[in-house]
Design a protein around this motif. Sequence first.
Motif, short mmCIF file in Angstrom:
data_model
loop_
_atom_site.label_atom_id
_atom_site.label_comp_id
_atom_site.label_asym_id
_atom_site.label_seq_id
_atom_site.Cartn_x
_atom_site.Cartn_y
_atom_site.Cartn_z
N LEU A 16 0.84 -1.20 0.00
CA LEU A 16 0.00 0.00 0.00
C LEU A 16 0.88 1.26 0.00
CD1 LEU A 16 -2.98 0.88 0.10
CD2 LEU A 16 -2.76 1.04 2.58
N ALA A 17 1.95 1.24 0.80
CA ALA A 17 2.86 2.40 0.87
C ALA A 17 3.53 2.62 -0.49
CB ALA A 17 3.91 2.18 1.95
N THR A 18 3.93 1.52 -1.14
CA THR A 18 4.56 1.63 -2.46
C THR A 18 3.61 2.28 -3.46
OG1 THR A 18 5.86 -0.35 -2.02
CG2 THR A 18 5.62 0.29 -4.32
N ALA A 19 2.36 1.79 -3.45
CA ALA A 19 1.37 2.37 -4.36
C ALA A 19 1.14 3.84 -4.03
CB ALA A 19 0.05 1.60 -4.26
N GLY A 20 1.12 4.18 -2.74
CA GLY A 20 0.90 5.57 -2.32
C GLY A 20 2.00 6.50 -2.81
N VAL A 21 3.26 6.08 -2.63
CA VAL A 21 4.38 6.92 -3.09
C VAL A 21 4.33 7.06 -4.60
CG1 VAL A 21 6.90 7.11 -3.24
CG2 VAL A 21 5.85 6.31 -1.12
N ASN A 22 4.06 5.96 -5.28
CA ASN A 22 3.98 6.00 -6.74
C ASN A 22 2.88 6.97 -7.20
OD1 ASN A 22 4.61 4.68 -9.47
ND2 ASN A 22 2.41 4.48 -9.29
N GLU A 23 1.73 6.88 -6.54
CA GLU A 23 0.61 7.75 -6.94
C GLU A 23 0.90 9.21 -6.64
OE1 GLU A 23 -1.82 6.70 -8.82
OE2 GLU A 23 -0.65 4.87 -8.69
N SER A 24 1.63 9.48 -5.56
CA SER A 24 1.92 10.88 -5.25
C SER A 24 2.81 11.47 -6.34
CB SER A 24 2.53 11.04 -3.85
OG SER A 24 3.74 10.35 -3.78
#
Lengths: 527, 38
Positions: free
Chosen positions: A277-285
């Motif tokens: 989830l954190a990986t997806a969050g950083v990517n999306e930011s």
Amino acid sequence: MTSVQQREIWNTKVGLVFALAGNAVGLGNLLRFPVQAAQNGGGAFMVPYFISLILLGIPLMWVELAIGRRGGVHGFGTTPGMFGLLWRHPMARYLGAFGVLIPTGLVVYYSYIVSWCLGYSFFSAAGSYFGEDTRTGMGSFLDGYIGVEANQHFANLGAAYFFFAVTMLLSVWILSRGVVRGLEMLAKVAMPVLMLLGLVLVARVLTLDPLPGNPEGWDISHGLGFIWNPDLSSLTSAKVWLAAAGQVFFTLSLGFGAIQTYASYIREKQDLALTGLATAGVNESVEVIIGGTLAIPAAVVFFGLAQTREIAEGGAFSLGFLSVPVVFQQIPAGQFFGCLWFLLLFIAGITSSVGMSQPAMAFLQEEFQISRRKAAIMLGVGLFILSQPVILFMEFGFLDEMDYWVGTFGLVVMALMEIILFAWVFGMDNAWEEITRGAQLNIPRVYYYVIKYVTPTALLVILGVWGYQDAFGVLMMDGVAEEAVPYKWGARLLLLALLLAIMYGIHKRWGGQPPDAPEHMPKEGDA
Amino acid sequence: MNGGLSWGGMVFMLASWLAIAGVVAFCFGRILGGGGRK
């Protein structure tokens, strides 16, 4: 790491998330996303985009992390070994060959494009293209750089080869340092720098003044409106939903085989749920906040809406290498900001290109007992040789052909294979236990069914529609100029040769024997 | 599409930004704080 008995593991949780995010964040976040959003309903695009992220992107991220961690526990860093653990059939390892072919095939041309960003960062700082203040002029500059024409800027491919060699040497050096001292160290430095550069550029774009003598008064509000003003009627368009699902798929680097390799360096009982989830969050930011605010809004301010529509239709490369440099020529300190823009692209690109190289590294090191340093040099030399036709035959569509088969169609095929093997052959109960073991986040039980039914169905639909709309035409070379046909066949043969070489490697390593009971291989630091 | 950023566009943009920033803050809070279920 020279033995499967003691595999490296990520040193810190933050380092792991940054490394995975660095792997996922690439040129597509900054160039492909804004084009897709602008073409598919503006702000309304975010509705199917976030739904695709929740139903397709994040579940697949967990699946790839779980397959990778399980593989690593048993001493496998690539999908041939990992698939052999999911399906006790000799065929499984040969299917896993695609998880080495795709990232390696991708990096053959991706690292060349990444080297353009390094070159353009230098050209921006030096003001080399300043004076070419139209898109046509910048097109001529690019054609000179990539050897399509000799002009006043470039007489030959010397500059392109120089920056490509620097990029390759840097990649080989990072890979030769291993997981912790190479990939993790790079990510810990590169991701904060990338964020900082991105935010500096966002601040600059948001404070752009309208051009003097601009009768329509285009300003940054029009630029943001071009991307974000919602066209709610697009929500009923299947094309928009498919575009959103495709973008989510590309942006998270799913179906590459690279996330699995990174996950193989995670401890057996370490969390995957929060990490994914954190990986997806950083990517999306990086994608939505930075990517959505830079290139397209800046283009609207300087070119107006009609031309920006044309630019968006011209695709991501036209936006990044032809249009944005024109913008920099018209703002104060343009050389500095141009340098930052291409440096941002370079950092996003190199963290991905080393990620795509790591499966081949792991394959050479673990299955053939080749030392890390030797594997990095072998890979660097091999990639340099394989990239020659990409460089020399670019104008004949050699790169485009490779990109379609490994960078578009191949990803969906790979993702579909892995989710079927994981959720259906390995079994959803085993899969769920694998995903949730050590989780620092309670994954809602509904994801059990999402992973089993919804994600594979979505992938089947994407594959079916893309296959129907594009793949057959591409396969039959519809509309391809006569002189380009041999080069397109060359690209296919190169990929086929690479696939056969990997399959031969699998045959040499396992000899087509059915997988034995998996052996537990401890990692460094495991109790 | 011909005007500037509309209210609807601003809502979509800010909601997207906030949602993403919220997820990142939540995840890094847990990772750095070491909280959550083992």
